[in-house]
Design a protein around this motif. Structure first.
Motif, PDB file in Angstrom:
ATOM      1  N   GLY A 258      27.632 -32.870  45.813  1.00  0.00           N
ATOM      2  CA  GLY A 258      29.086 -31.778  45.358  1.00  0.00           C
ATOM      3  C   GLY A 258      28.718 -30.288  46.313  1.00  0.00           C
ATOM      4  N   GLY A 259      27.087 -30.140  46.416  1.00  0.00           N
ATOM      5  CA  GLY A 259      27.168 -28.973  46.824  1.00  0.00           C
ATOM      6  C   GLY A 259      27.377 -28.175  46.629  1.00  0.00           C
ATOM      7  N   GLY A 260      27.364 -26.496  47.060  1.00  0.00           N
ATOM      8  CA  GLY A 260      28.168 -25.216  46.279  1.00  0.00           C
ATOM      9  C   GLY A 260      27.495 -24.379  46.356  1.00  0.00           C
ATOM     10  N   TYR A 261      26.859 -23.549  45.720  1.00  0.00           N
ATOM     11  CA  TYR A 261      25.600 -21.899  45.604  1.00  0.00           C
ATOM     12  C   TYR A 261      25.440 -21.893  44.611  1.00  0.00           C
ATOM     13  N   GLY A 262      24.407 -22.326  44.076  1.00  0.00           N
ATOM     14  CA  GLY A 262      24.352 -21.985  42.296  1.00  0.00           C
ATOM     15  C   GLY A 262      23.078 -21.376  42.243  1.00  0.00           C
ATOM     16  N   PHE A 263      22.435 -21.470  41.420  1.00  0.00           N
ATOM     17  CA  PHE A 263      21.229 -21.055  40.309  1.00  0.00           C
ATOM     18  C   PHE A 263      20.922 -21.707  39.417  1.00  0.00           C
ATOM     19  N   ARG A 264      19.174 -22.170  39.194  1.00  0.00           N
ATOM     20  CA  ARG A 264      18.599 -22.888  37.377  1.00  0.00           C
ATOM     21  C   ARG A 264      18.541 -21.377  36.984  1.00  0.00           C
ATOM     22  N   PHE A 265      18.184 -22.284  35.237  1.00  0.00           N
ATOM     23  CA  PHE A 265      16.968 -21.031  35.116  1.00  0.00           C
ATOM     24  C   PHE A 265      17.610 -21.560  33.466  1.00  0.00           C
ATOM     25  N   PHE A 266      15.875 -21.372  32.630  1.00  0.00           N
ATOM     26  CA  PHE A 266      15.477 -21.631  31.602  1.00  0.00           C
ATOM     27  C   PHE A 266      16.216 -20.090  30.453  1.00  0.00           C
TER      28      PHE A 266
ATOM     29  N   SER B  36      40.045 -33.851  35.660  1.00  0.00           N
ATOM     30  CA  SER B  36      39.575 -32.837  35.680  1.00  0.00           C
ATOM     31  C   SER B  36      39.289 -33.283  37.028  1.00  0.00           C
ATOM     32  N   PRO B  37      39.365 -31.395  37.454  1.00  0.00           N
ATOM     33  CA  PRO B  37      39.089 -31.722  39.721  1.00  0.00           C
ATOM     34  C   PRO B  37      37.538 -31.653  39.323  1.00  0.00           C
ATOM     35  N   GLU B  38      37.004 -31.101  39.068  1.00  0.00           N
ATOM     36  CA  GLU B  38      34.996 -31.471  38.543  1.00  0.00           C
ATOM     37  C   GLU B  38      34.910 -32.510  38.844  1.00  0.00           C
ATOM     38  N   LEU B  39      34.287 -32.331  40.225  1.00  0.00           N
ATOM     39  CA  LEU B  39      34.102 -33.669  40.971  1.00  0.00           C
ATOM     40  C   LEU B  39      33.068 -34.810  40.369  1.00  0.00           C
ATOM     41  N   TYR B  40      32.584 -34.031  39.340  1.00  0.00           N
ATOM     42  CA  TYR B  40      31.658 -34.636  38.699  1.00  0.00           C
ATOM     43  C   TYR B  40      31.567 -34.437  36.923  1.00  0.00           C
ATOM     44  N   VAL B  41      31.541 -34.390  35.657  1.00  0.00           N
ATOM     45  CA  VAL B  41      31.199 -33.621  34.570  1.00  0.00           C
ATOM     46  C   VAL B  41      30.156 -34.458  33.354  1.00  0.00           C
ATOM     47  N   VAL B  42      29.490 -35.511  34.535  1.00  0.00           N
ATOM     48  CA  VAL B  42      28.075 -36.069  33.296  1.00  0.00           C
ATOM     49  C   VAL B  42      27.219 -36.772  34.974  1.00  0.00           C
ATOM     50  N   ARG B  43      25.779 -36.113  34.538  1.00  0.00           N
ATOM     51  CA  ARG B  43      24.837 -37.058  35.525  1.00  0.00           C
ATOM     52  C   ARG B  43      24.214 -37.638  34.713  1.00  0.00           C
TER      53      ARG B  43
ATOM     54  N   ILE C 294      14.248 -21.015  37.386  1.00  0.00           N
ATOM     55  CA  ILE C 294      13.698 -22.143  38.242  1.00  0.00           C
ATOM     56  C   ILE C 294      14.238 -21.715  40.122  1.00  0.00           C
ATOM     57  N   PHE C 295      15.388 -21.119  40.161  1.00  0.00           N
ATOM     58  CA  PHE C 295      15.522 -21.487  41.412  1.00  0.00           C
ATOM     59  C   PHE C 295      16.487 -19.959  42.302  1.00  0.00           C
ATOM     60  N   ALA C 296      16.007 -19.289  42.582  1.00  0.00           N
ATOM     61  CA  ALA C 296      17.073 -18.500  42.934  1.00  0.00           C
ATOM     62  C   ALA C 296      18.280 -18.713  43.401  1.00  0.00           C
ATOM     63  N   PRO C 297      19.698 -17.795  43.656  1.00  0.00           N
ATOM     64  CA  PRO C 297      21.223 -18.458  44.398  1.00  0.00           C
ATOM     65  C   PRO C 297      20.952 -19.199  45.497  1.00  0.00           C
ATOM     66  N   THR C 298      21.177 -19.814  45.532  1.00  0.00           N
ATOM     67  CA  THR C 298      20.346 -21.270  47.244  1.00  0.00           C
ATOM     68  C   THR C 298      21.913 -21.458  47.636  1.00  0.00           C
ATOM     69  N   ALA C 299      22.399 -22.907  48.393  1.00  0.00           N
ATOM     70  CA  ALA C 299      22.732 -23.889  48.367  1.00  0.00           C
ATOM     71  C   ALA C 299      22.431 -24.415  47.887  1.00  0.00           C
ATOM     72  N   LEU C 300      23.124 -25.597  46.912  1.00  0.00           N
ATOM     73  CA  LEU C 300      22.535 -26.579  46.558  1.00  0.00           C
ATOM     74  C   LEU C 300      23.019 -27.564  47.258  1.00  0.00           C
ATOM     75  N   SER C 301      21.827 -28.714  46.493  1.00  0.00           N
ATOM     76  CA  SER C 301      21.138 -29.814  47.615  1.00  0.00           C
ATOM     77  C   SER C 301      22.025 -31.001  46.522  1.00  0.00           C
ATOM     78  N   SER C 302      22.040 -30.990  45.634  1.00  0.00           N
ATOM     79  CA  SER C 302      22.944 -31.570  44.914  1.00  0.00           C
ATOM     80  C   SER C 302      24.309 -32.369  44.676  1.00  0.00           C
TER      81      SER C 302
ATOM     82  N   VAL D 280      31.836 -25.577  44.829  1.00  0.00           N
ATOM     83  CA  VAL D 280      31.639 -27.658  44.839  1.00  0.00           C
ATOM     84  C   VAL D 280      32.116 -27.998  44.592  1.00  0.00           C
ATOM     85  N   ALA D 281      32.044 -28.878  45.662  1.00  0.00           N
ATOM     86  CA  ALA D 281      33.082 -29.837  45.976  1.00  0.00           C
ATOM     87  C   ALA D 281      33.961 -30.363  44.921  1.00  0.00           C
ATOM     88  N   ARG D 282      35.129 -30.093  44.906  1.00  0.00           N
ATOM     89  CA  ARG D 282      36.304 -30.594  44.206  1.00  0.00           C
ATOM     90  C   ARG D 282      36.989 -32.493  43.994  1.00  0.00           C
ATOM     91  N   GLY D 283      37.158 -32.674  43.372  1.00  0.00           N
ATOM     92  CA  GLY D 283      37.536 -34.786  43.135  1.00  0.00           C
ATOM     93  C   GLY D 283      38.935 -34.778  42.848  1.00  0.00           C
TER      94      GLY D 283
END
Length: 300
Positions: free
Chosen positions: A101-109, A47-54, A91-99, A122-125
């Motif tokens: 791999g970075g990227g741009y995203g948002f979270r919600f319940f 997978s080119p995803e930087l990670y699939v499990v955290r 949870i947070f509106a669209p923003t530069a992600l600090s996690s 998000v950065a690719r691996g």
């Protein structure tokens, strides 16, 4: 059309981080790519995803986040607006992600309280072709969840996140796609929680080799090997030390949107497993219980 296009990763909180870490690295076949800020990240070789499990250490076993992909920042913004309009708590509106791999995203319940992230950029691996004899998972295949309103959950994923219905099993299990693969998400009735996360193997031979490797590593086979009807994929289910169900799968069906017609499959033992030759069954899987992290956001 603005929609979710794939799965990125699943984040877990676990009470024994080192046991779960060793399972994914030494038995399941993922590659540890980073350990920082209390988080451990694992990639799948194909997978080119930087990670699939955290993973992170926690006081309870819980799902921290289910991360989904969108194609562009504009898609992220549009999906955020649709999620808000659907009445979900952001949870947070669209923003530069600090996690990682970075990227741009948002979270919600979600309506039931599980945490979702939608991101782009998000950065690719690195990724490579995985050979069958290696018996390594290529990528996340799909995620199955329980919901006390599973039909409402299906409506949300279709009308808000842009998924399409591929098939139903009776009226209690729905298989949803967001790209060419038969399903990336499925829902079952029950308390809000994760049912399992499935990983694609290169082919059926690779899946069987993987089952053999796990058997030698003394990881119990909970159900399988077998072949489902919806999606026509092979399966073998296991559990991690923390009790989360995971699956090796292969040969999942591809769908042509122009010609595919959703089917309602009659629930029978033969529908659940065309072969009927494996061990166990749905009754041998972990009993669903409300996730311990409902409506509780983690910091990263």
């Amino acid at each position: 059309m603005t929609r979710v296009t794939d799965i990125r990763y699943v984040g877990y909180g676990v009470t024994d981080l080192e046991a779960e870490r060793a399972f994914y690295r030494d038995k399941w076949g993922l590659r540890e790519v980073a350990a920082q800020d209390g988080m451990v990240y694992f990639a799948a070789e194909g997978s080119p995803e930087l990670y699939v499990v955290r993973l992170r250490a926690a006081d309870v076993q819980r799902v921290d986040v289910i991360a989904l992909a969108a194609d562009t920042d504009a898609d992220v913004d549009a999906l955020h607006d649709k999620v808000v309009a659907a009445g979900c708590r952001v949870i947070f509106a669209p923003t530069a992600l600090s996690s990682f791999g970075g990227g741009y995203g948002f979270r919600f319940f979600g309506k039931d309280g599980l945490t979702f992230e939608i991101s782009a950029g998000v950065a690719r691996g690195p990724s490579r072709t995985v050979l069958a004899r290696e018996a390594l998972p290529e990528k996340i295949s799909h995620i199955v969840m329980h919901s006390p309103d599973h039909k409402g959950a299906v409506d949300f994923f279709v009308n808000v996140l842009g998924f399409r219905v591929s098939d139903w099993l009776g009226d209690f299990m729905c298989f949803l796609r967001c790209n060419e693969w038969h399903h990336r998400v499925a829902f079952l009735p029950g308390p809000p929680c994760l049912n399992h996360v499935a990983y694609d193997m290169p082919d059926m031979d690779a899946m069987m080799r993987g089952v053999g490797k796990l058997k030698k590593a003394e990881v119990e086979l909970r159900w399988g090997p077998g072949r489902h009807t919806a999606g026509n994929n092979t399966f073998s289910y296991f559990t991690t030390p923390a009790g989360f169900a995971v699956e090796y799968t292969a040969e999942l069906e591809k769908v042509d949107d122009a010609t595919w017609v959703a089917t309602v499959h009659k629930p029978t033992p033969e529908t659940m497993d065309q072969w009927g030759a494996g061990s166990g069954g749905p009754q041998t899987m972990p009993h669903p219980a409300p996730d311990a992290g409902l409506f509780q956001a983690v910091g990263v």
